[in-house]
Design an enzyme around this catalytic site. Structure first.
Site, short mmCIF file in Angstrom:
data_model
loop_
_atom_site.label_atom_id
_atom_site.label_comp_id
_atom_site.label_asym_id
_atom_site.label_seq_id
_atom_site.Cartn_x
_atom_site.Cartn_y
_atom_site.Cartn_z
N PRO A 1 83.54 54.88 31.54
CA PRO A 1 83.99 56.22 31.91
C PRO A 1 82.83 57.22 31.97
O PRO A 1 82.01 57.28 31.06
CB PRO A 1 84.95 56.59 30.77
CG PRO A 1 84.41 55.83 29.59
CD PRO A 1 83.84 54.56 30.13
N CYS B 1 69.76 79.76 51.35
CA CYS B 1 69.55 80.15 52.73
C CYS B 1 70.03 79.00 53.62
O CYS B 1 69.24 78.28 54.21
CB CYS B 1 68.08 80.45 52.96
SG CYS B 1 67.80 81.21 54.55
N TYR C 1 78.53 65.20 37.32
CA TYR C 1 77.93 65.14 38.66
C TYR C 1 77.55 66.52 39.18
O TYR C 1 77.77 66.84 40.34
CB TYR C 1 78.88 64.42 39.64
CG TYR C 1 79.26 63.05 39.16
CD1 TYR C 1 78.32 62.03 39.12
CD2 TYR C 1 80.54 62.76 38.71
CE1 TYR C 1 78.64 60.77 38.65
CE2 TYR C 1 80.88 61.50 38.23
CZ TYR C 1 79.93 60.51 38.21
OH TYR C 1 80.26 59.27 37.74
C1 LIG Z 1 79.70 56.01 38.75
C2 LIG Z 1 80.03 54.79 38.04
C3 LIG Z 1 80.84 54.86 36.91
C4 LIG Z 1 81.46 56.14 36.41
O1 LIG Z 1 82.51 56.57 37.21
P1 LIG Z 1 83.39 57.82 36.71
O2 LIG Z 1 84.29 58.09 37.85
O3 LIG Z 1 82.46 58.94 36.45
O4 LIG Z 1 84.13 57.39 35.49
C5 LIG Z 1 81.07 53.70 36.21
N1 LIG Z 1 80.56 52.52 36.61
C6 LIG Z 1 79.79 52.41 37.71
C7 LIG Z 1 79.25 51.11 38.09
C8 LIG Z 1 79.50 53.54 38.45
O5 LIG Z 1 78.77 53.43 39.56
#
Ligand SMILES: *Cc1c(COP(=O)(O)O)cnc(C)c1O
Length: 478
Positions: free
Chosen positions: A325, A396, A435
């Site tokens: 997660p 900009c 993010y």
């Molecule tokens: C981005 C990613 C995650 C995390 O995804 P979330 O939506 O932020 O929970 C987990 N595993 C892999 C391989 C990812 O690329």
């Protein structure tokens, strides 16, 4: 703490974390305006208590199923060292996507056996770092990469290092769609990730060829980010489980873990006042309310049926389940405070414009994916939100706006705020802890903002200092 009681509970509020006090936004006991006074604007604000409660929710979900579960926080969502330290203290493991994230994880004190390394394009150097550290699992993304890991072990041993066989897991790409953005879906055959189903068995046989060099310990599918439904998770789990049984039948090898990836969604629409202005599928996705316990329960239920049919329940009982997660740990534990720097009227269109100091250089998803972050006034949090504004950032670039410049209606054209918003008013973009800080960049010569973590006692700690102008040129050679 103010003695004045919470005077209002707007839909976006979260008791103990996001509240209105004295009419202003209060984050875990810290007054938003006082934070901006002390740390300047724009400002990222995180709540330690909220991060811990998000992790606690995951851990409680794990206790509802009688199975060993490990959570590996996807550090790409936010890899600020203080955030990582908070995650470490909360007692979960970590997933990294690069040598840099591996470096950060080790720096804050994650043990190697707490670390998983994903990625499509790992360099030899990065693989060496992971092998030398002896991490829990390097998740290989192709058959070719298995050879790279073997070479790394040979190379390190030839250089005199004592390294154990590298632990690897295979990342698969089943054809499993979700109702999330295409850019966030990772389990389609059109996706760049993973080994396709037709090659899986060959990949495992290849992985088992040189047990002195590598140990195949797991299998992995990440269905994608912000996945609103339980079915893709259950389908992915069932698919991995069936591969696990096939591999056992074929080779006698027992995989230790099944990694179900990340993607547990966050409800970005606790306040639904502008939800009807979003396309229906966006609304369903952004407003998803999926309990991690439901994901685990359904995944295991489906696998249990297939295990029973194959008389392989003893195998299912031995398997550890991993989840990765990211968003669900950090998204709603962070927000951006931004100040209105300029206003203007457009009599021709009857629009009131607010120009803030938070652009897409710190909120990339708002531009990339037209991601909806609910906007409130931190200065006047409890007033009626009954006026429409066009809101834009400072860059900009005419695409630096809080609406959908391409007119595809993926974001509301206007944001609702109290009447007469004036320069100096502080606004907050909620649920922006994932993010955003992790993706920010210096475009337009804009120093990157500071970040603070509100501790459990309500005191803010600086966890990222604001860039200086010197930081803008630190790597330029001239
Ligand atoms: C981005 C990613 C995650 C995390 O995804 P979330 O939506 O932020 O929970 C987990 N595993 C892999 C391989 C990812 O690329």
């Amino acid at each position: 703490m103010s003695t004045q009681a919470v005077i209002s509970c707007p839909a976006w509020s979260i008791p103990g974390f996001l509240e209105v006090r004295d009419g202003r936004l209060n984050i875990s006991g810290a007054d938003a305006l006082a934070l901006v006074n002390e740390f300047d604007s724009p400002l990222f604000v995180f709540s330690e208590a909220r991060i811990k409660s998000n992790i606690d929710r995951l851990q409680r979900a794990a206790r509802t199923v009688d199975r060993p579960i490990r959570f590996c926080y996807a550090s790409k969502a936010n890899s600020n060292l203080s955030v990582l330290k908070t995650v470490l203290e909360a007692g979960i493991d970590i997933e990294v996507n690069s040598g840099g994230e591996l470096f950060k994880a080790l720096r804050v004190g994650f043990r190697p056996d707490q670390i998983i390394f994903n990625g499509t394009s790992k360099s030899d150097g990065e693989i060496d770092e992971a092998v030398r550290a002896g991490i829990y699992s390097i998740n290989v993304d192709s058959i070719y990469e298995i050879g790279l890991v073997e070479q790394s072990v040979r190379r390190l041993r030839a250089a005199g290092n004592e390294v154990a066989p590298a632990r690897i897991a295979l990342r698969l790409v089943p054809e499993i769609g979700t109702r999330s953005h295409l850019g966030l879906q990772t389990a389609l055959l059109t996706s760049k990730f993973g080994i396709s189903s037709s090659e899986v068995l060959d990949a495992f046989r290849r992985g088992l060829q040189n047990p002195d060099l590598i140990h195949v310990c797991g299998i992995h599918i990440h269905v994608g980010s912000q996945t609103p439904d339980v079915e893709p998770f259950a389908d992915a789990f069932k698919s991995m489980w069936e591969h696990l049984m096939r591999i056992h039948d074929d080779t006698g090898h027992v995989l230790e873990h099944i990694n179900l990836g990340g993607g547990i969604p966050v409800n970005y629409l606790r306040d639904r006042s502008q939800a009807d202005q979003l396309p229906e599928h966006e609304r369903d996705m952004l407003g998803a309310d999926l309990e991690p316990a439901a994901v685990l329960t359904e995944a295991l239920r489906v696998a249990r049926i297939s295990a029973r049919d194959a008389a392989a329940e003893h195998l299912l009982d031995r398997v550890t389940i991993l989840l990765e997660p990211g968003r669900s740990v950090i998204a709603d534990a962070g927000l951006v405070l931004t100040t209105v720097r300029n206003i203007k009227q457009r009599p021709e269109t009857n629009d009131s414009w607010l120009l803030t100091d938070a652009g897409y250089n710190i909120m990339l998803s708002m531009n990339n994916y037209k991601w909806y972050y609910h906007l409130i006034s931190a200065s006047r949090a409890a007033e009626p939100y009954d006026c429409d504004y066009k809101v834009a950032g400072p860059l900009c670039d005419s695409g630096d706006v809080y609406f959908d410049i391409e007119r595809e209606g993926r974001l509301p054209d206007y944001r609702k705020l109290p009447a007469d918003v004036a320069p100096g008013e502080v606004l907050a973009l909620l649920n922006s802890g994932a993010y955003s800080l992790a993706q920010m960049f210096h475009y337009n010569g804009r120093p990157l903002p500071a970040a603070v973590m509100i501790r459990q006692d309500g005191k803010p700690d600086l966890i990222r200092r604001r860039d200086t102008y010197e930081d803008l040129v630190a790597n330029d050679v001239w």
